[in-house]
Write an enzyme that holds these catalytic residues in place. Structure first.
Site, short mmCIF file in Angstrom:
data_model
loop_
_atom_site.label_atom_id
_atom_site.label_comp_id
_atom_site.label_asym_id
_atom_site.label_seq_id
_atom_site.Cartn_x
_atom_site.Cartn_y
_atom_site.Cartn_z
N HIS A 1 -2.18 11.75 1.90
CA HIS A 1 -2.71 10.40 1.65
C HIS A 1 -4.23 10.47 1.56
CE1 HIS A 1 -3.69 6.17 2.27
NE2 HIS A 1 -2.42 5.87 2.04
N HIS B 1 -3.34 7.59 -5.16
CA HIS B 1 -4.00 7.84 -3.88
C HIS B 1 -3.13 8.63 -2.90
CE1 HIS B 1 -1.30 4.64 -2.86
NE2 HIS B 1 -1.65 4.70 -1.60
N CYS C 1 0.87 -1.17 0.00
CA CYS C 1 0.00 0.00 0.00
C CYS C 1 0.91 1.22 0.00
CB CYS C 1 -0.95 -0.02 1.20
SG CYS C 1 -0.12 0.02 2.79
#
Length: 661
Positions: free
Chosen positions: A581, A566, A426
């Site tokens: 973020h 993102h 991620c």
């Protein structure tokens, strides 16, 4: 198998996320006068969704269980569902067997709309996608190669499954119905057993499979479907949902209060922040994971007590025939919507039961924590991290950069190709699936420069790297594909990183930070992700957005735009490194909800548009929309002065001033 079932449970959340829309339509329809045409219109719209649950499950599982969550997998799920449903319709079965429709086994009438069939179709479609989506056919058939082949294969395979179902479906359906009737026959005891195992299975992720038996049309119970369609027996339909409301709205928040009261004095502030956020989520929406996961592993006896209390609550509510329903979870929103449903029975008595459950939870948790000295949040002693990093001997060449070197060290520390099953990441974490996490060398991972390590279970490991994790993940993936040899781990202490000096930043300068969007301003401790809330990456703040437009919180230069869109990295003119973020776990959405308006190297001022986020799409995917601003080089920070938190803010409002060392 456990990992597969956990993925299946996560995939089921996608179709389940559609149900609140149905509840909203049906609930509002019943709040309005029954004679109003708009009331009937809204109810029909909600029931249209509830009537297609099996198809939604087929699509959701096919999409969620496929390797890259491609739309071709979802289409294959639709094809896989309709083949048996159409071929085994009563009229078709009568034709196949050359009998009258009235002589067809009644189980085939229950095939259409059965969630069990939807689950089978979705799993088969996902498996076929993973196997054939890159298959190349001969030139004459090349048009049907790759992803186009998957729906075709789904139709063919499901034809064979349909032949099998023609013979096995009647006894399978009878067994499912017998199981459902057995539990219904147990009455309140059955509801209590279900509630107990529902909570107990949450750590494994297998509770979703159990829920499908009781809430949907798998074994004939279909508690959610019947409740919102006003079918069944008043006081009985909803018995597998009603008892959750006293626990989630009152019991768990009271348990959170007990955890706070037992925290150490020096930890009460941080514990209060964690418990208050979790308690509000449980009461208002029925989302209990932030609370449950805070003590699930560190104080597992307390979690078993929680499971017992949940079972008792469901048993008592079922015994008293107090029922209410939900489609998302047992929070205030669903309670208000369901309380006016005609089939709901004395739902307001669940509030009285909830007050009693609050007392039981508070004193039960308080007693257990003190009696067994459970290390609930806030009771852990403050200690320095004793695990020292060790160095790893690796072979390097001139082409290796710092990311390749770090990847090679991690590769050796986790056991190399022989121990790696899957590599993902991620924004800040490597997400690894290993054959055995017990074999890793934590000291060597820390020696490689990892910020933190989180061993989830026997096969899942997360390593916190920071905002440059993508480059480490790419290098690690390359090593795995090449089957590179594993380096030798030595016991030499790893060198400590050099501290940030005045040469790196403009010492004594003051940087002003602004809100990245409009919404509810949050302290970083209140973000529902431990990587951020525990300040592993650095300090900062967040906004729960009401607007999808995301602007720069500082003046500076765009350093990084993540491939998944993102997250954006910015460096201020004075040297602070900032991460913006967008959302929680939104890396898994592969950039779909985001439109980025800046590029690397571009100069920006606070208030300049960075990106636009589709908040509705993020919510529908089951991810959080929280917008987070983090200072990732905190050693450069001397002092941070916040201008009030936990308030409504507009876009580009001043939040904090940071003085550099």
């Amino acid at each position: 198998m456990k990992s597969y079932l956990q993925r299946m449970g996560r995939s089921l959340q996608l179709p389940v996320a559609v149900l609140p829309a149905a509840a909203l339509l049906v609930g509002i329809g019943h709040w309005l006068p029954a004679k109003w045409a708009v009331a009937q219109f809204l109810q029909a719209g909600g029931n249209a969704i509830l009537g297609q649950l099996a198809l939604l499950f087929a699509v959701g599982l096919a999409l969620g269980m496929s390797k890259d969550k491609d739309g071709a997998a979802a289409l294959a799920g639709v094809v896989a569902y309709f083949v048996p449903v159409s071929v085994l319709a009563p009229a078709s079965v009568a034709l196949l067997k050359n009998i009258k429709v009235t002589q067809v086994d009644p189980s085939f009438s229950a095939l259409s709309g059965n969630v069990f069939i939807g689950i089978i179709a979705g799993l088969i479609a996902a498996s076929l996608y993973n196997r054939f989506h890159e298959t190349k056919l001969p030139m004459a058939l090349s048009f049907f190669s790759g992803k186009r082949l998957v729906p075709i294969m789904s139709a063919l395979v499901m034809l064979f499954v349909t032949v099998l179902l023609l013979f096995v479906w009647p006894p399978v359906y009878e067994a499912l119905v017998a199981f459902g009737k057995f539990f219904v026959g147990l009455g309140a005891v059955g509801a209590g057993l279900y509630g107990f195992f529902n909570r107990l299975l949450i750590p494994t992720g297998l509770h979703q499979a159990l829920n499908s038996v009781f809430w949907f049309n798998v074994a004939g119970i279909n508690d959610i479907g019947k409740f919102w369609a006003n079918q069944g027996v008043k006081g009985v339909t909803g018995m597998y949902m009603g008892g959750f409301f006293p626990v989630m709205m009152f019991g768990l928040p009271a348990g959170a209060l007990a955890i706070y009261r037992n925290a150490r004095p020096e930890r009460k502030k941080e514990t209060a922040s964690l418990m208050m956020a979790g308690a509000f989520a449980a009461f208002f929406t029925g989302v209990t994971e932030p609370l449950e996961f805070s003590f699930m592993f560190v104080a597992w006896p307390l979690y078993v007590i929680h499971a017992v209390f949940t079972g008792l609550s469901l048993a008592f509510a079922a015994f008293m025939h107090w029922t209410a329903g939900f489609t998302f979870s047992a929070g205030l929103v669903d309670f208000v919507l369901s309380s006016r449903m005609p089939i709901a029975n004395m739902p307001y008595m669940l509030i009285v039961q909830g007050l009693v459950m609050a007392v039981i939870y508070y004193f039960g948790f308080d007693f257990a924590i003190k009696k067994f000295n459970l290390m609930t949040p806030g009771r852990e002693p403050i200690e320095a991290d004793a695990a020292e990093g060790v160095d790893v001997a690796i072979d390097t060449d001139d082409s290796d950069d710092k990311y390749s070197i770090q990847a090679k060290k991690i590769y050796a520390a986790i056991g190399g190709k022989d121990n790696i099953t899957a590599i993902d990441n991620c924004t800040t974490r490597l997400r690894l699936q290993l054959k055995d996490t017990d074999t890793i060398n934590k000291g060597a991972i820390k020696g490689a420069g990892a910020i933190g390590i989180n061993v989830l279970d026997k096969s899942n490991l997360q390593i916190v790297i920071g905002t440059e994790v993508q480059f480490v993940a790419d290098a690690l993936t390359k090593l795995d594909k090449e089957g590179a040899p594993v380096g030798k781990i030595t016991t030499t202490a790893a060198p400590t990183p050099e501290p940030v000096t005045s040469a790196d930043v403009n010492s004594g300068a003051v940087d002003t930070f602004y809100t990245p969007t409009a919404g509810q301003l949050l302290a970083i401790e209140d973000v529902k992700d431990p990587t951020f809330s525990q300040k592993i990456l650095g300090d900062g703040y967040a906004v729960e957005p009401s607007d999808g437009k995301v602007v720069s919180p500082v003046d500076g230069e765009i350093m990084t735009v993540f491939p998944t869109k993102h997250a954006i990295g910015i460096k201020t003119d004075d040297g602070l490194e900032i991460l913006v973020h967008m959302g929680l776990d939104t890396v898994e959405l592969k950039g779909e909800p985001f439109t980025v308006n800046v590029s690397e190297g571009q100069k920006v001022r606070h208030g300049d548009l960075l990106a636009t986020a589709d908040l509705q799409a993020i919510n529908h995917s089951g991810k959080g929309t929280t917008m987070i601003v983090i200072i990732t080089n905190m050693p450069a920070v001397g002092y941070m002065k916040f201008d009030g938190l936990a308030r409504q803010v507009g876009t580009d409002e001043e939040v904090v001033k940071v003085i550099l060392k």
